[in-house]
Scaffold this motif. Structure first.
Motif, short mmCIF file in Angstrom:
data_model
loop_
_atom_site.label_atom_id
_atom_site.label_comp_id
_atom_site.label_asym_id
_atom_site.label_seq_id
_atom_site.Cartn_x
_atom_site.Cartn_y
_atom_site.Cartn_z
N SER A 1 31.61 -39.53 -7.17
CA SER A 1 31.20 -39.90 -5.80
C SER A 1 31.77 -41.26 -5.43
N ARG B 1 21.05 -40.98 2.95
CA ARG B 1 21.12 -40.95 1.49
C ARG B 1 19.95 -41.73 0.90
N LEU C 1 38.61 -33.56 5.14
CA LEU C 1 37.70 -32.43 4.92
C LEU C 1 38.07 -31.68 3.64
N MET D 1 26.34 -32.11 1.95
CA MET D 1 27.75 -32.49 2.08
C MET D 1 28.03 -32.99 3.50
N LEU E 1 31.27 -40.47 6.62
CA LEU E 1 31.76 -41.54 5.74
C LEU E 1 33.19 -41.28 5.33
N ILE E 2 33.54 -40.00 5.22
CA ILE E 2 34.82 -39.64 4.61
C ILE E 2 35.92 -39.49 5.66
N VAL E 3 35.61 -38.84 6.78
CA VAL E 3 36.63 -38.65 7.81
C VAL E 3 36.86 -40.00 8.50
N LEU F 1 32.16 -31.43 -8.25
CA LEU F 1 30.79 -31.89 -8.53
C LEU F 1 29.95 -30.76 -9.12
N MET G 1 26.28 -48.50 -7.93
CA MET G 1 26.03 -47.06 -8.03
C MET G 1 25.84 -46.65 -9.49
N TYR H 1 35.75 -32.28 -3.66
CA TYR H 1 34.67 -33.07 -4.27
C TYR H 1 33.46 -32.18 -4.58
N ALA H 2 33.06 -31.37 -3.60
CA ALA H 2 31.90 -30.49 -3.79
C ALA H 2 32.14 -29.52 -4.94
N ILE I 1 36.57 -33.58 0.78
CA ILE I 1 35.15 -33.33 0.59
C ILE I 1 34.93 -31.98 -0.10
N LEU J 1 35.31 -40.96 -4.57
CA LEU J 1 35.51 -40.34 -3.25
C LEU J 1 35.29 -41.36 -2.13
N PHE J 2 34.19 -42.14 -2.21
CA PHE J 2 33.90 -43.11 -1.16
C PHE J 2 35.02 -44.15 -1.05
#
Lengths: 268, 284
Positions: B203, A149, B261, A102, A108-110, B271, B162, B267-268, B264, B206-207
């Motif tokens: 995913s 990745r 955060l 994670m 990538l996310i922040v 998932l 993807m 998401y975790a 994420i 999320l991206f």
């Protein structure tokens, strides 16, 4: 089912057209010197904008060199980080592996803006603002998630069986890496490198804040032209950026392919 | 340890950056002679109507662009699968947007969708509109249409890629078994394909969402001056000559980082639920 096939084909090509049409627009822009409103095609076509970018502006060449060098350097540093990290995540089990997986995604996310503004003061204090190395360091952070990745996927496919065999046969760590691992992960390294390269050349706000106006990349030249609505010149720079990036990547792939036989390896 | 270099960069730049932002957001900037610590700047930011409307606008942009990207991306992946073109040149053309930098896409989208852009010219040519002003404002608009179009152009091929790379690994036996047992195409879609693709779709979502949430250039150059996304609001405060604005910028940065955060974390969680369910489904 059969009846629907032509519809699927047609829709598929509609999406292909949508992907490519804007590029044609970009190319037309670079040539159209006079294009008043209702006309569908430019009325005067010339190479004036190219002349402006290539002949009248001495910053251009330097910016191209900076962009490409920076992108190569970022790709290189990113790979040094991503290859061992990918190997660790793919081949070994350790405590907190889920967390690390994670963590890799976090940059990538922040939003990058938040991180860059935060680190800015520290970078000024240790004298890394306005330097090539400082900008490269920050860009590496944002290229890392993609590269790790990809390398993780590559190592998951390649595994460590062959390396163990080589080790049993008495090969040293360095020999194993160069003779056994590297040839097998080369396609992955190439695609991770290409992605890091493209992340770097597209960066704007990083170069702007950390570079402090001293590191001038092509992207840095494009933005002011967009802001002042000189889109034609920005379009010429864009084409220059895309073409020089493509040439560099093409040449790199050629060189790598000369040393490594890529057809025998699994491509991600 | 093989992860050493990764932790080094993450620790120094990323964690270091966020801690710096946190410290400064509390009003502690010794370099500017500000050395008292307080939550004053959070109060200021959170009660500012600009922040609230910007937060809403940012969520709207991120959610709209990511939902549309995922839906269309999955649809294009489905088309590629149906037309069996994944090894053709046309498929390479389909992936072109992935390598074009956002700022270049901005220029292209501007000249297609602006009021004097090529679409407007076509509309004029066939008599739909009588002047450039009749064409709807799609760039610099309050609805963020221009910004969303740029994201869609970049992200649809990304989601498609993807989905395709994962669906290649799905065992085709699942489909054969289901068909033999008399499942309808719709049942195969909802009971097999979608559950197997769910983690990938999540995913991808999320991206795309994170990008729409945190990107700077696109809303900076194509967005409405009246409706700014949070990163731009932070940048404006940061570059303001008033020193007092700087901790406020950092407070905004801390808030957007915390939101990311949390994303994420969610998401975790989701998932792990999805993959667990997927496993059970595979066993049954």
């Amino acid at each position: 089912m059969r009846k629907k096939q032509p519809i699927y084909n047609a829709l598929f090509y509609v999406f292909v057209a949508i992907s490519c049409a804007p590029l044609i627009m970009l190319v037309v822009l670079t040539f159209s010197t006079f294009w008043p409103y209702p006309s569908l095609l430019p009325e005067v076509v010339s190479l004036d904008y190219y002349a402006h970018v290539f002949i009248e502006n001495r910053q251009t060449l330097m910016a191209v060199v900076t962009s490409i060098l920076l992108a190569f350097f970022v790709a290189f540093v990113t790979l040094i980080i991503a290859i061992p990290a990918g190997k660790a995540i793919a081949c070994y089990s350790f405590k907190g592996k889920g967390f690390v997986k994670m963590l890799v995604l976090v940059p990538l996310i922040v939003p990058s803006v938040a991180v860059i503004m935060g680190i800015h003061v520290t970078m000024i204090r240790i004298g890394l603002t306005g330097t090539f190395f400082g900008v490269a360091l920050i860009q590496t952070l944002f290229a890392m998630p993609y590269a790790i990745r990809i390398m993780t996927n590559v190592f998951e496919i390649v595994g460590k069986g062959l390396e163990q065999q080589a080790s049993v046969l008495g090969a040293g760590t360095a020999t194993i890496f160069i003779k056994v691992t590297l040839p097998r992960i080369m396609p992955g390294i190439l695609s991770a490198g290409v992605l890091s390269f493209t992340v770097s050349i597209a960066q704007y706000i990083t170069t702007f804040i950390i570079g402090g106006g001293r590191i001038i990349t092509v992207t840095m030249l494009i933005i002011p032209h967009i802001q002042s609505r000189e889109h034609h010149i920005a379009a010429v720079y864009s084409i220059l950026l895309i073409v020089s990036a493509m040439i560099s990547l093409y040449l790199t792939e050629k060189i790598v392919r000369r040393y490594y036989d890529m057809d025998n390896v699994v491509y991600v | 340890m093989l992860l050493g270099p990764f932790f080094l960069i993450m620790g120094i730049i990323f964690v270091g950056g966020l801690i710096q932002a946190l410290v400064q957001s509390l009003g502690y900037l010794p370099a500017f002679g500000m050395d008292s610590v307080s939550l004053e700047y959070y109060r200021r930011v959170l009660t500012d109507f600009r922040f609230i409307s910007s937060l809403r606008h940012t969520f709207y942009i991120a959610l709209t662009s990511s939902a549309l990207s995922v839906a269309l991306g999955v649809f294009v992946a489905f088309l590629v699968h149906k037309t069996k073109r994944s090894n053709k040149f046309s498929f390479t053309l389909l992936r072109v947007p992935i390598v074009i930098p956002h700022i270049v896409v901005i220029i292209m989208i501007f000249h297609i969708f602006f009021q004097t852009g090529i679409l407007s010219r076509f509309a004029f040519a066939i008599g739909l509109i009588e002047s450039a002003h009749d064409f709807p404002l799609l760039i610099f608009d309050r609805g963020g249409v221009g910004v969303i179009i740029v994201y869609l152009y970049k992200q649809i091929p990304f989601v498609m890629l993807m989905v395709i790379s994962i669906s290649r690994n799905i065992d085709s036996k699942y489909f054969q078994v289901a068909e033999n047992l008399g499942a309808s195409p719709f049942q195969i879609m909802t009971r097999i394909t979608l559950p197997l693709l769910a983690p990938t779709i999540l995913s991808a979502f999320l991206f795309c969402f994170a990008f729409g949430f945190g990107a700077f250039e696109v809303p900076f150059l194509l967005g409405s001056p009246a409706r700014q996304t949070l990163p731009i609001l932070a940048f404006i405060e940061y570059t303001s000559p008033v020193l007092d604005d700087r901790p406020a910028a950092m407070a905004i940065n801390v808030i957007i980082s915390v939101i990311s955060l949390i994303m994420i974390w969610v998401y975790a969680k989701v998932l792990s639920i999805l993959t667990k369910r997927g496993m059970e489904g595979a066993i049954v």
